[in-house]
Design a protein around this motif. Sequence first.
Motif, short mmCIF file in Angstrom:
data_model
loop_
_atom_site.label_atom_id
_atom_site.label_comp_id
_atom_site.label_asym_id
_atom_site.label_seq_id
_atom_site.Cartn_x
_atom_site.Cartn_y
_atom_site.Cartn_z
N GLY A 49 0.82 -1.20 0.00
CA GLY A 49 0.00 0.00 0.00
C GLY A 49 0.85 1.26 0.00
O GLY A 49 2.03 1.23 0.36
N LEU A 50 0.25 2.35 -0.42
CA LEU A 50 0.89 3.66 -0.39
C LEU A 50 0.53 4.33 0.92
O LEU A 50 -0.66 4.50 1.23
CB LEU A 50 0.43 4.50 -1.57
CG LEU A 50 0.85 5.98 -1.61
CD1 LEU A 50 2.36 6.14 -1.48
CD2 LEU A 50 0.35 6.63 -2.90
N ARG A 51 1.53 4.70 1.72
CA ARG A 51 1.29 5.33 3.00
C ARG A 51 0.47 6.61 2.81
O ARG A 51 0.84 7.47 2.00
CB ARG A 51 2.63 5.65 3.67
CG ARG A 51 2.53 6.11 5.11
CD ARG A 51 3.92 6.33 5.68
NE ARG A 51 4.71 5.10 5.67
CZ ARG A 51 5.99 5.05 6.06
NH1 ARG A 51 6.61 6.15 6.46
NH2 ARG A 51 6.64 3.91 6.02
N PRO A 52 -0.67 6.75 3.51
CA PRO A 52 -1.52 7.93 3.30
C PRO A 52 -0.80 9.26 3.45
O PRO A 52 -1.07 10.19 2.70
CB PRO A 52 -2.62 7.75 4.36
CG PRO A 52 -2.72 6.26 4.54
CD PRO A 52 -1.31 5.76 4.40
N ALA A 53 0.13 9.35 4.39
CA ALA A 53 0.87 10.61 4.56
C ALA A 53 1.70 10.93 3.32
O ALA A 53 1.84 12.10 2.93
CB ALA A 53 1.75 10.54 5.79
N TRP A 54 2.26 9.90 2.70
CA TRP A 54 3.02 10.11 1.46
C TRP A 54 2.10 10.53 0.34
O TRP A 54 2.43 11.41 -0.46
CB TRP A 54 3.77 8.84 1.08
CG TRP A 54 4.96 8.56 1.96
CD1 TRP A 54 5.54 9.41 2.87
CD2 TRP A 54 5.72 7.34 2.01
NE1 TRP A 54 6.61 8.81 3.47
CE2 TRP A 54 6.75 7.54 2.97
CE3 TRP A 54 5.63 6.13 1.34
CZ2 TRP A 54 7.68 6.55 3.27
CZ3 TRP A 54 6.56 5.14 1.64
CH2 TRP A 54 7.57 5.35 2.59
N PHE A 55 0.92 9.90 0.25
CA PHE A 55 -0.03 10.29 -0.78
C PHE A 55 -0.48 11.74 -0.59
O PHE A 55 -0.64 12.49 -1.56
CB PHE A 55 -1.23 9.35 -0.77
CG PHE A 55 -2.27 9.67 -1.82
CD1 PHE A 55 -1.94 9.66 -3.17
CD2 PHE A 55 -3.57 9.99 -1.46
CE1 PHE A 55 -2.89 9.96 -4.14
CE2 PHE A 55 -4.52 10.29 -2.42
CZ PHE A 55 -4.18 10.28 -3.76
N ASP A 56 -0.69 12.14 0.65
CA ASP A 56 -1.05 13.53 0.94
C ASP A 56 0.00 14.47 0.39
O ASP A 56 -0.31 15.47 -0.28
CB ASP A 56 -1.20 13.70 2.45
CG ASP A 56 -1.86 15.02 2.84
OD1 ASP A 56 -1.42 16.08 2.33
OD2 ASP A 56 -2.79 15.01 3.65
N ASP A 57 1.27 14.18 0.65
CA ASP A 57 2.36 15.02 0.14
C ASP A 57 2.41 15.01 -1.39
O ASP A 57 2.70 16.03 -2.02
CB ASP A 57 3.70 14.55 0.71
CG ASP A 57 3.86 14.86 2.18
OD1 ASP A 57 3.08 15.70 2.69
OD2 ASP A 57 4.74 14.27 2.84
N GLN A 58 2.14 13.86 -1.98
CA GLN A 58 2.16 13.76 -3.44
C GLN A 58 1.06 14.62 -4.06
O GLN A 58 1.28 15.32 -5.05
CB GLN A 58 2.00 12.30 -3.88
CG GLN A 58 3.21 11.43 -3.56
CD GLN A 58 2.99 9.98 -3.91
OE1 GLN A 58 1.96 9.61 -4.46
NE2 GLN A 58 3.97 9.14 -3.61
N VAL A 59 -0.14 14.57 -3.47
CA VAL A 59 -1.24 15.39 -3.99
C VAL A 59 -0.94 16.87 -3.79
O VAL A 59 -1.24 17.70 -4.67
CB VAL A 59 -2.58 15.00 -3.33
CG1 VAL A 59 -3.70 15.93 -3.79
CG2 VAL A 59 -2.93 13.56 -3.67
N ALA A 60 -0.32 17.22 -2.67
CA ALA A 60 0.07 18.62 -2.44
C ALA A 60 1.03 19.09 -3.53
O ALA A 60 0.89 20.20 -4.06
CB ALA A 60 0.69 18.77 -1.06
N TYR A 61 2.01 18.26 -3.86
CA TYR A 61 2.96 18.60 -4.94
C TYR A 61 2.23 18.75 -6.27
O TYR A 61 2.45 19.71 -7.02
CB TYR A 61 4.05 17.53 -5.02
CG TYR A 61 4.61 17.34 -6.40
CD1 TYR A 61 5.46 18.29 -6.98
CD2 TYR A 61 4.28 16.20 -7.15
CE1 TYR A 61 5.96 18.10 -8.26
CE2 TYR A 61 4.78 16.02 -8.42
CZ TYR A 61 5.62 16.97 -8.97
OH TYR A 61 6.10 16.79 -10.24
N LEU A 62 1.34 17.80 -6.59
CA LEU A 62 0.63 17.84 -7.86
C LEU A 62 -0.23 19.10 -7.99
O LEU A 62 -0.27 19.73 -9.05
CB LEU A 62 -0.23 16.60 -8.03
CG LEU A 62 0.51 15.27 -8.22
CD1 LEU A 62 -0.45 14.10 -8.17
CD2 LEU A 62 1.30 15.27 -9.53
N THR A 63 -0.92 19.47 -6.92
CA THR A 63 -1.79 20.65 -7.00
C THR A 63 -0.99 21.94 -7.09
O THR A 63 -1.51 22.96 -7.57
CB THR A 63 -2.74 20.71 -5.79
OG1 THR A 63 -1.99 20.65 -4.57
CG2 THR A 63 -3.72 19.54 -5.84
#
Length: 345
Positions: A49-63
């Motif tokens: 799985g993708l760690r939710p905290a990492w996904f949060d940071d990834q979405v922040a970067y994308l936006t």
Amino acid sequence: MKEFVRDLASRAVVSCGLSSMGRGLRRHEGAFILYGHRFSDDDDGYLQGLRPAWFDDQVAYLTRHYEVIPLKTLIDCLEQRRAVPARSVVLTFDDGFRDNLENAVPILERYRVPATIFVVTRSLTNGELPWSQRLGVIFQQTCNHQVSHPQLGEQPAPLNDSHQRRAAYQRIKLGIAPLQREARDSIITGLANQLGVEPPLDQMLSWEDARLLQASGVEIGGHSYSHALLGQVPIAEACHEIRRCREELRDHLGLEAAPFCLPGGSYSDDVIRCIKQTGFRSCFIPNQQKRYNTVVNTTLFTLSRLGLPNAPSHHLEAELDGPFHPLRECCHWLQGGYRSLSPSP
């Protein structure tokens, strides 16, 4: 060691400004499509799985650096032959795990970005994990020290440590992937009984969950009926998987022309033909060379995706905006040139 080097290189690319420079110099005239599966800090069923905290940071970067658009917007552009929004990204999740709803959707809502979830329709009905994850859970959780199966040879295979368990899982998975669903399910049930493990029935979305997701703006697409590898099973079985998936999406969610995602990226020309004829609107084709999708380089049934890294956001930034892909392309070109210059054996 490989992961450590990749992490170090990604940090260096971001911290020294190479990714920022890449964003300024490179023209992205289409849409990256990114995909993930589970959003949890574990590897249940041998699916990390993708760690939710990492996904949060990834979405922040994308936006910060891209426009996150719905898959539907990209498909509309392709159908109408109009330009895809520049520097855009589409987020997609495969299989329909419950942690998508519990862990990923709140992050999407916080950043107000869309996503598409491709569901295995049988799992929404009966709660079962996709067959390969179900098989993985059996081998991860068993207390037995050996297993008997023709795929493993005449003698029982040892299961004394994690390496032996995973090796046995991989061999059986490879052997039963081409089988029809009934035969595959029968083998998995037999192994569950032999190894004393009852796979969970509470880790997948339900049809009610899917309707709630639709109401919140999440798009739902098809991912076959039982997650069969469509390019490996008989074509009649593949078409049954595709048609039943489409029928259940229509009956439960009112979807007439949903997008489709190939389980495991497995396909053939006949499989793609069946997806089109069944009434699905689009499909992805594995293509490591195609990074982003435009009206010039793709069609509705040759869309290309990149996987979200199971890592902090600097990995994703280095991959999308850094020099990693150009360097890989250069290495592939040099290797091809070297082979073409080498004398024939």
